[in-house]
Design a protein around this motif. Structure first.
Motif, PDB file in Angstrom:
ATOM      1  N   MET A   3      71.999  16.354-131.202  1.00 53.28           N
ATOM      2  CA  MET A   3      71.774  16.116-129.799  1.00 53.28           C
ATOM      3  C   MET A   3      71.644  17.428-129.027  1.00 53.28           C
ATOM      4  N   LYS A   4      72.439  18.416-129.420  1.00 55.57           N
ATOM      5  CA  LYS A   4      72.406  19.714-128.753  1.00 55.57           C
ATOM      6  C   LYS A   4      71.034  20.362-128.901  1.00 55.57           C
ATOM      7  N   ASP A   5      70.416  20.242-130.099  1.00 53.63           N
ATOM      8  CA  ASP A   5      69.091  20.808-130.318  1.00 53.63           C
ATOM      9  C   ASP A   5      68.047  20.150-129.434  1.00 53.63           C
ATOM     10  N   ILE A   6      68.159  18.857-129.217  1.00 59.47           N
ATOM     11  CA  ILE A   6      67.217  18.144-128.356  1.00 59.47           C
ATOM     12  C   ILE A   6      67.359  18.639-126.918  1.00 59.47           C
ATOM     13  N   TYR A   7      68.604  18.777-126.465  1.00 55.47           N
ATOM     14  CA  TYR A   7      68.863  19.260-125.105  1.00 55.47           C
ATOM     15  C   TYR A   7      68.297  20.667-124.915  1.00 55.47           C
ATOM     16  N   THR A   8      68.536  21.549-125.881  1.00 51.64           N
ATOM     17  CA  THR A   8      68.019  22.918-125.804  1.00 51.64           C
ATOM     18  C   THR A   8      66.495  22.904-125.822  1.00 51.64           C
ATOM     19  N   GLY A   9      65.908  22.018-126.615  1.00 52.57           N
ATOM     20  CA  GLY A   9      64.452  21.896-126.656  1.00 52.57           C
ATOM     21  C   GLY A   9      63.871  21.458-125.327  1.00 52.57           C
ATOM     22  N   VAL A  10      64.538  20.531-124.662  1.00 53.17           N
ATOM     23  CA  VAL A  10      64.081  20.086-123.335  1.00 53.17           C
ATOM     24  C   VAL A  10      64.172  21.242-122.345  1.00 53.17           C
ATOM     25  N   LEU A  11      65.280  21.973-122.385  1.00 54.12           N
ATOM     26  CA  LEU A  11      65.420  23.138-121.504  1.00 54.12           C
ATOM     27  C   LEU A  11      64.301  24.146-121.748  1.00 54.12           C
ATOM     28  N   GLN A  12      63.960  24.351-123.021  1.00 53.94           N
ATOM     29  CA  GLN A  12      62.904  25.298-123.362  1.00 53.94           C
ATOM     30  C   GLN A  12      61.560  24.845-122.804  1.00 53.94           C
ATOM     31  N   VAL A  13      61.244  23.576-122.965  1.00 54.77           N
ATOM     32  CA  VAL A  13      59.977  23.048-122.454  1.00 54.77           C
ATOM     33  C   VAL A  13      59.890  23.240-120.938  1.00 54.77           C
ATOM     34  N   LEU A  14      60.999  23.043-120.263  1.00 53.59           N
ATOM     35  CA  LEU A  14      61.037  23.174-118.807  1.00 53.59           C
ATOM     36  C   LEU A  14      61.149  24.629-118.338  1.00 53.59           C
ATOM     37  N   GLY A  15      61.321  25.555-119.258  1.00 53.13           N
ATOM     38  CA  GLY A  15      61.489  26.956-118.893  1.00 53.13           C
ATOM     39  C   GLY A  15      62.875  27.278-118.382  1.00 53.13           C
ATOM     40  N   LEU A  16      63.860  26.437-118.714  1.00 54.29           N
ATOM     41  CA  LEU A  16      65.228  26.625-118.228  1.00 54.29           C
ATOM     42  C   LEU A  16      66.192  27.097-119.314  1.00 54.29           C
ATOM     43  N   ALA A  17      65.694  27.319-120.505  1.00 53.07           N
ATOM     44  CA  ALA A  17      66.548  27.796-121.588  1.00 53.07           C
ATOM     45  C   ALA A  17      66.864  29.274-121.378  1.00 53.07           C
ATOM     46  N   TRP A  18      67.978  29.697-121.947  1.00 56.92           N
ATOM     47  CA  TRP A  18      68.405  31.089-121.868  1.00 56.92           C
ATOM     48  C   TRP A  18      67.978  31.824-123.132  1.00 56.92           C
ATOM     49  N   TRP A  19      67.584  33.070-122.982  1.00 60.37           N
ATOM     50  CA  TRP A  19      67.142  33.906-124.084  1.00 60.37           C
ATOM     51  C   TRP A  19      67.823  35.263-124.012  1.00 60.37           C
ATOM     52  N   VAL A  20      67.999  35.884-125.162  1.00 60.88           N
ATOM     53  CA  VAL A  20      68.445  37.268-125.229  1.00 60.88           C
ATOM     54  C   VAL A  20      67.180  38.114-125.400  1.00 60.88           C
ATOM     55  N   GLU A  21      66.902  38.949-124.409  1.00 60.45           N
ATOM     56  CA  GLU A  21      65.754  39.856-124.469  1.00 60.45           C
ATOM     57  C   GLU A  21      66.289  41.233-124.852  1.00 60.45           C
ATOM     58  N   VAL A  22      65.771  41.781-125.934  1.00 60.76           N
ATOM     59  CA  VAL A  22      66.192  43.097-126.395  1.00 60.76           C
ATOM     60  C   VAL A  22      64.967  44.002-126.409  1.00 60.76           C
ATOM     61  N   LYS A  23      65.056  45.108-125.661  1.00 56.67           N
ATOM     62  CA  LYS A  23      63.974  46.097-125.641  1.00 56.67           C
ATOM     63  C   LYS A  23      64.448  47.337-126.374  1.00 56.67           C
ATOM     64  N   ARG A  47      58.810  50.837-130.003  1.00 59.09           N
ATOM     65  CA  ARG A  47      58.668  50.344-128.640  1.00 59.09           C
ATOM     66  C   ARG A  47      58.295  48.866-128.722  1.00 59.09           C
ATOM     67  N   CYS A  48      59.341  48.018-128.618  1.00 58.99           N
ATOM     68  CA  CYS A  48      59.164  46.577-128.766  1.00 58.99           C
ATOM     69  C   CYS A  48      60.098  45.820-127.834  1.00 58.99           C
ATOM     70  N   THR A  49      59.729  44.574-127.609  1.00 54.83           N
ATOM     71  CA  THR A  49      60.594  43.623-126.922  1.00 54.83           C
ATOM     72  C   THR A  49      60.778  42.445-127.858  1.00 54.83           C
ATOM     73  N   TYR A  50      62.044  42.069-128.072  1.00 58.42           N
ATOM     74  CA  TYR A  50      62.396  40.965-128.958  1.00 58.42           C
ATOM     75  C   TYR A  50      63.076  39.876-128.152  1.00 58.42           C
ATOM     76  N   TYR A  51      62.773  38.626-128.466  1.00 53.16           N
ATOM     77  CA  TYR A  51      63.418  37.488-127.818  1.00 53.16           C
ATOM     78  C   TYR A  51      64.163  36.666-128.867  1.00 53.16           C
ATOM     79  N   PHE A  52      65.428  36.384-128.570  1.00 53.80           N
ATOM     80  CA  PHE A  52      66.273  35.581-129.453  1.00 53.80           C
ATOM     81  C   PHE A  52      66.760  34.371-128.677  1.00 53.80           C
ATOM     82  N   GLY A  53      66.591  33.204-129.240  1.00 51.62           N
ATOM     83  CA  GLY A  53      67.009  31.993-128.562  1.00 51.62           C
ATOM     84  C   GLY A  53      66.198  30.825-129.072  1.00 51.62           C
ATOM     85  N   PRO A  54      66.137  29.754-128.341  1.00 47.96           N
ATOM     86  CA  PRO A  54      66.697  29.512-127.013  1.00 47.96           C
ATOM     87  C   PRO A  54      68.170  29.086-127.083  1.00 47.96           C
ATOM     88  N   PHE A  55      68.857  29.256-125.957  1.00 52.31           N
ATOM     89  CA  PHE A  55      70.247  28.856-125.805  1.00 52.31           C
ATOM     90  C   PHE A  55      70.366  27.937-124.594  1.00 52.31           C
TER      91      PHE A  55
END
Length: 92
Positions: free
Chosen positions: A1-21, A26-34
């Motif tokens: 159920m948690k994965d479904i909720y996180t997936g909905v947040l991601q679709v809506l652009g409301l999920a949290w991500w860790v952005e590492v530069k 010289r790169c930007t990495y994204y880890f998530g969604p949370f």
């Protein structure tokens, strides 16, 4: 159920991500969604550790809501963004 909720947040652009530069490479990495900023913050140390083991330098971390189109973005010789390889800690 948690994965479904996180997936909905991601679709809506409301999920949290860790952005590492990194400066080298010289790169930007994204880890998530949370589902929350707290869960992203608690995971960020492991991502930084993985990048350090890979030899990355000049690491800066930001936890934010976003919807990245690519998990790893580097720069070519002209400073243009280009997709690059995925590091071990990233979801695909």
């Amino acid at each position: 159920m948690k994965d479904i909720y996180t997936g909905v947040l991601q679709v809506l652009g409301l999920a949290w991500w860790v952005e590492v530069k990194t400066d080298k490479p010289r790169c930007t990495y994204y880890f998530g969604p949370f589902e929350s900023a707290e869960s992203a913050q608690s995971a960020q140390g492991g991502y930084v550790e993985d990048l350090e083991k890979e030899g990355a330098q000049g690491i800066a971390v930001d936890v934010k809501r976003c919807k990245p189109s690519s998990l790893t973005v580097g720069e070519d010789a002209d400073g243009k963004a280009v997709p690059t390889r995925v590091f071990s800690g990233q979801m695909q």
